[in-house]
Design a protein around this motif. Structure first.
Motif, PDB file in Angstrom:
ATOM      1  N   ALA A 125       0.824  -1.204   0.000  1.00 30.74           N
ATOM      2  CA  ALA A 125       0.000   0.000   0.000  1.00 30.74           C
ATOM      3  C   ALA A 125       0.861   1.259   0.000  1.00 30.74           C
ATOM      4  CB  ALA A 125      -0.925  -0.009   1.214  1.00 30.74           C
ATOM      5  N   ALA A 126       1.912   1.265   0.813  1.00 28.54           N
ATOM      6  CA  ALA A 126       2.796   2.425   0.871  1.00 28.54           C
ATOM      7  C   ALA A 126       3.498   2.647  -0.462  1.00 28.54           C
ATOM      8  CB  ALA A 126       3.815   2.253   1.986  1.00 28.54           C
ATOM      9  N   ALA A 127       3.875   1.548  -1.125  1.00 28.73           N
ATOM     10  CA  ALA A 127       4.517   1.671  -2.433  1.00 28.73           C
ATOM     11  C   ALA A 127       3.598   2.377  -3.418  1.00 28.73           C
ATOM     12  CB  ALA A 127       4.897   0.279  -2.962  1.00 28.73           C
ATOM     13  N   TYR A 128       2.352   1.970  -3.439  1.00 36.35           N
ATOM     14  CA  TYR A 128       1.414   2.594  -4.374  1.00 36.35           C
ATOM     15  C   TYR A 128       1.148   4.050  -3.995  1.00 36.35           C
ATOM     16  CZ  TYR A 128      -2.304   2.828  -7.813  1.00 36.35           C
ATOM     17  OH  TYR A 128      -3.064   3.164  -8.905  1.00 36.35           O
ATOM     18  N   ALA A 129       1.059   4.315  -2.696  1.00 36.83           N
ATOM     19  CA  ALA A 129       0.875   5.696  -2.245  1.00 36.83           C
ATOM     20  C   ALA A 129       2.058   6.571  -2.638  1.00 36.83           C
ATOM     21  CB  ALA A 129       0.676   5.721  -0.732  1.00 36.83           C
ATOM     22  N   GLU A 130       3.278   6.018  -2.585  1.00 31.14           N
ATOM     23  CA  GLU A 130       4.452   6.786  -3.010  1.00 31.14           C
ATOM     24  C   GLU A 130       4.357   7.132  -4.498  1.00 31.14           C
ATOM     25  OE1 GLU A 130       7.076   8.142  -1.528  1.00 31.14           O
ATOM     26  OE2 GLU A 130       6.554   7.494   0.493  1.00 31.14           O
ATOM     27  N   MET A 131       3.795   6.229  -5.295  1.00 30.31           N
ATOM     28  CA  MET A 131       3.668   6.509  -6.721  1.00 30.31           C
ATOM     29  C   MET A 131       2.640   7.609  -6.981  1.00 30.31           C
ATOM     30  SD  MET A 131       2.935   3.892  -9.905  1.00 30.31           S
ATOM     31  CE  MET A 131       1.155   3.898  -9.716  1.00 30.31           C
ATOM     32  N   ILE A 132       1.577   7.632  -6.189  1.00 33.70           N
ATOM     33  CA  ILE A 132       0.529   8.632  -6.388  1.00 33.70           C
ATOM     34  C   ILE A 132       0.900   9.966  -5.752  1.00 33.70           C
ATOM     35  CG2 ILE A 132      -1.873   9.219  -5.868  1.00 33.70           C
ATOM     36  CD1 ILE A 132      -2.514   6.266  -5.883  1.00 33.70           C
ATOM     37  N   PHE A 133       1.372   9.916  -4.507  1.00 37.69           N
ATOM     38  CA  PHE A 133       1.534  11.133  -3.712  1.00 37.69           C
ATOM     39  C   PHE A 133       2.987  11.504  -3.394  1.00 37.69           C
ATOM     40  CE2 PHE A 133      -2.470   9.126  -2.032  1.00 37.69           C
ATOM     41  CZ  PHE A 133      -3.371  10.020  -2.599  1.00 37.69           C
ATOM     42  N   GLY A 134       3.939  10.559  -3.532  1.00 41.38           N
ATOM     43  CA  GLY A 134       5.258  10.787  -2.950  1.00 41.38           C
ATOM     44  C   GLY A 134       6.434  10.694  -3.889  1.00 41.38           C
ATOM     45  N   ALA A 135       7.516  10.072  -3.417  1.00 41.33           N
ATOM     46  CA  ALA A 135       8.781  10.043  -4.149  1.00 41.33           C
ATOM     47  C   ALA A 135       8.732   9.188  -5.402  1.00 41.33           C
ATOM     48  CB  ALA A 135       9.896   9.527  -3.224  1.00 41.33           C
ATOM     49  N   GLY A 136       7.694   8.367  -5.546  1.00 37.40           N
ATOM     50  CA  GLY A 136       7.579   7.504  -6.713  1.00 37.40           C
ATOM     51  C   GLY A 136       6.883   8.133  -7.905  1.00 37.40           C
ATOM     52  N   LYS A 137       6.503   9.402  -7.783  1.00 40.86           N
ATOM     53  CA  LYS A 137       5.867  10.075  -8.925  1.00 40.86           C
ATOM     54  C   LYS A 137       6.817  10.055 -10.123  1.00 40.86           C
ATOM     55  CE  LYS A 137       2.797  13.336  -6.543  1.00 40.86           C
ATOM     56  NZ  LYS A 137       2.497  14.768  -6.285  1.00 40.86           N
ATOM     57  N   GLY A 138       6.289   9.639 -11.267  1.00 41.86           N
ATOM     58  CA  GLY A 138       7.103   9.591 -12.470  1.00 41.86           C
ATOM     59  C   GLY A 138       7.738   8.234 -12.724  1.00 41.86           C
ATOM     60  N   THR A 320       6.526  10.764   4.776  1.00 45.86           N
ATOM     61  CA  THR A 320       7.084  10.393   6.080  1.00 45.86           C
ATOM     62  C   THR A 320       6.056  10.547   7.194  1.00 45.86           C
ATOM     63  OG1 THR A 320       7.968  12.629   6.354  1.00 45.86           O
ATOM     64  CG2 THR A 320       9.437  10.962   5.421  1.00 45.86           C
ATOM     65  N   HIS A 321       4.985  11.286   6.945  1.00 43.99           N
ATOM     66  CA  HIS A 321       3.920  11.461   7.932  1.00 43.99           C
ATOM     67  C   HIS A 321       2.629  10.873   7.373  1.00 43.99           C
ATOM     68  CE1 HIS A 321       6.492  14.009  10.357  1.00 43.99           C
ATOM     69  NE2 HIS A 321       6.747  14.742   9.293  1.00 43.99           N
ATOM     70  N   ASN A 322       1.955  10.095   8.191  1.00 43.76           N
ATOM     71  CA  ASN A 322       0.677   9.486   7.806  1.00 43.76           C
ATOM     72  C   ASN A 322       0.787   8.588   6.579  1.00 43.76           C
ATOM     73  OD1 ASN A 322      -0.884  10.811   9.871  1.00 43.76           O
ATOM     74  ND2 ASN A 322      -0.760  12.688   8.661  1.00 43.76           N
ATOM     75  N   VAL A 323       1.969   8.042   6.343  1.00 43.56           N
ATOM     76  CA  VAL A 323       2.146   7.204   5.153  1.00 43.56           C
ATOM     77  C   VAL A 323       1.216   6.006   5.192  1.00 43.56           C
ATOM     78  CG1 VAL A 323       4.073   5.925   6.192  1.00 43.56           C
ATOM     79  CG2 VAL A 323       3.814   5.975   3.712  1.00 43.56           C
ATOM     80  N   SER A 324       0.977   5.468   6.379  1.00 44.04           N
ATOM     81  CA  SER A 324       0.111   4.294   6.471  1.00 44.04           C
ATOM     82  C   SER A 324      -1.320   4.620   6.077  1.00 44.04           C
ATOM     83  CB  SER A 324       0.156   3.729   7.896  1.00 44.04           C
ATOM     84  OG  SER A 324      -0.248   4.695   8.843  1.00 44.04           O
ATOM     85  N   ILE A 325      -1.769   5.802   6.439  1.00 46.15           N
ATOM     86  CA  ILE A 325      -3.137   6.194   6.087  1.00 46.15           C
ATOM     87  C   ILE A 325      -3.240   6.450   4.596  1.00 46.15           C
ATOM     88  CG2 ILE A 325      -4.897   7.977   6.400  1.00 46.15           C
ATOM     89  CD1 ILE A 325      -3.941   8.250   9.287  1.00 46.15           C
ATOM     90  N   TYR A 326      -2.271   7.174   4.045  1.00 45.42           N
ATOM     91  CA  TYR A 326      -2.250   7.390   2.595  1.00 45.42           C
ATOM     92  C   TYR A 326      -2.191   6.054   1.854  1.00 45.42           C
ATOM     93  CZ  TYR A 326      -1.453  12.449   2.882  1.00 45.42           C
ATOM     94  OH  TYR A 326      -1.581  13.798   3.097  1.00 45.42           O
TER      95      TYR A 326
END
Length: 339
Positions: A125-138, A320-326
């Motif tokens: 879940a965190a991996a997918y959230a990073e792609m949508i909202f975080g360092a994984g964009k692009g 780094t904050h609320n990553v689990s919720i995202y």
């Protein structure tokens, strides 16, 4: 396959809220988000009581959701992060919640709250959230690693979570790098990377080394936090504090040692997957002044046949904050294509 339990519940796409629920080894927390990723209501953290019986831990889950400040009539679904391994909404045998075995958690939550539920492990879940909202964009092909109480991985391939045939892919924390080591993880795999380099393992090593010595013979500022010599409650947060405030050499050496072990492990993952990027999250990474990530960057390429390994960016997680919720909320996006 679709992780959402099929109870003939239709998702109303006009509703505009998602609930993210994170069930961790030590705490349970939930949040209410808009479809744009804005957290508008967050529960207090409740202890998981992970060693308790099945129903007691479930009651903690319900308590977290019930305390959530959210307009439930606008909720389109609940995304749930839970420790794997899991399959089609069922938790099989999570090492850190020993009394949850073959638990149909998604169905239980969906029955109680009458909204669709998507369930996956926290790292996916965190991996997918990073792609949508975080360092994984692009990036559409990357590996997410969380170094926290345990070690987890999420694999993104072509912009989707890779779950494998049975939904059990991505349990990278339980890949062994030292099969001769005695079993020190509830997963039952000897010498898995989680048992060697997780926050729990690092703290355990610190306590062992300090307990076998004395303040005079073993200088470290960590003693200042435990003046009575009782090290039972020492965690990697204490190591992070000692590094930040005192550049404590002992604490630094422990984090670098863990980073070296993670580099060996990641070298194999790079040889296998040749990812565009590696994203490192979790409290151990974020609270140790970049030491863990720097060690990984500097040594990872020594343990892979991939001659382009030095070109693979190793990035700190953006969330780094609320990553689990995202991350939990992002599961609804993932499973229903509503990005």
């Amino acid at each position: 396959y679709n992780l959402t339990v099929d109870l003939n519940l239709e998702i109303n796409m006009s509703q505009d809220l998602i609930i993210g629920l994170d069930i961790g080894a030590t705490k349970i927390v939930s949040g209410c988000l808009t479809l744009k990723g804005e957290i508008i209501g967050q529960s207090v953290r409740n202890p998981t009581l992970a060693k308790s019986d099945e129903q007691t831990v479930l009651n903690q889950v319900f308590k977290s959701l019930d305390e959530l400040n959210c307009d439930w009539q606008k909720v389109k679904g609940i995304g749930v992060c839970a420790p794997g391994p899991l399959k089609q909404g069922v938790l099989i045998n999570p090492p850190n919640i020993p009394n949850w075995r073959n638990l149909p958690l998604a169905k239980i939550i969906q029955d109680k709250y009458q909204v669709p539920v998507s369930l996956d492990n926290d790292a996916n879940a965190a991996a997918y959230a990073e792609m949508i909202f975080g360092a994984g964009k692009g990036y559409k092909n990357f590996v997410y690693v969380t170094v926290s109480t345990g070690i987890g991985t999420g694999i993104i391939i072509d912009g989707k979570i890779y779950r494998g045939k049975n939904g059990l892919a991505g349990e990278g924390g339980h890949i062994t790098i030292n099969f001769e080591k005695e079993i020190d993880c509830n997963c039952g795999v000897p010498g898995c990377i989680e048992s060697i380099a997780s926050g729990t393992a690092i703290a355990k090593r610190a306590k062992k080394l300090m307990a076998n010595s004395s303040k005079d013979k073993f200088p470290t500022s960590l003693w200042d936090y435990f003046p009575d010599g009782n090290l039972e409650n020492l965690t990697t947060s204490d190591l992070g504090k000692a590094i930040k405030l005192n550049q404590d050499k002992f604490a630094i050496s422990l984090i670098e040692e863990a980073g070296h072990m993670i580099s060996i492990w990641l070298g194999g993952i790079i040889s296998l997957l040749d990812p565009e990027a590696i994203i490192i999250g979790g409290g151990v990474a974020s609270n140790t002044e970049g030491i863990l990530i720097d060690k990984i960057k500097n040594t990872m390429s020594n343990y892979t046949i991939n001659k382009f390994a030095n070109e693979i960016p190793v990035l700190p997680a953006g969330l780094t904050h609320n990553v689990s919720i995202y991350g939990a909320a992002a599961l609804i996006h993932h499973d229903h294509g509503d990005n």
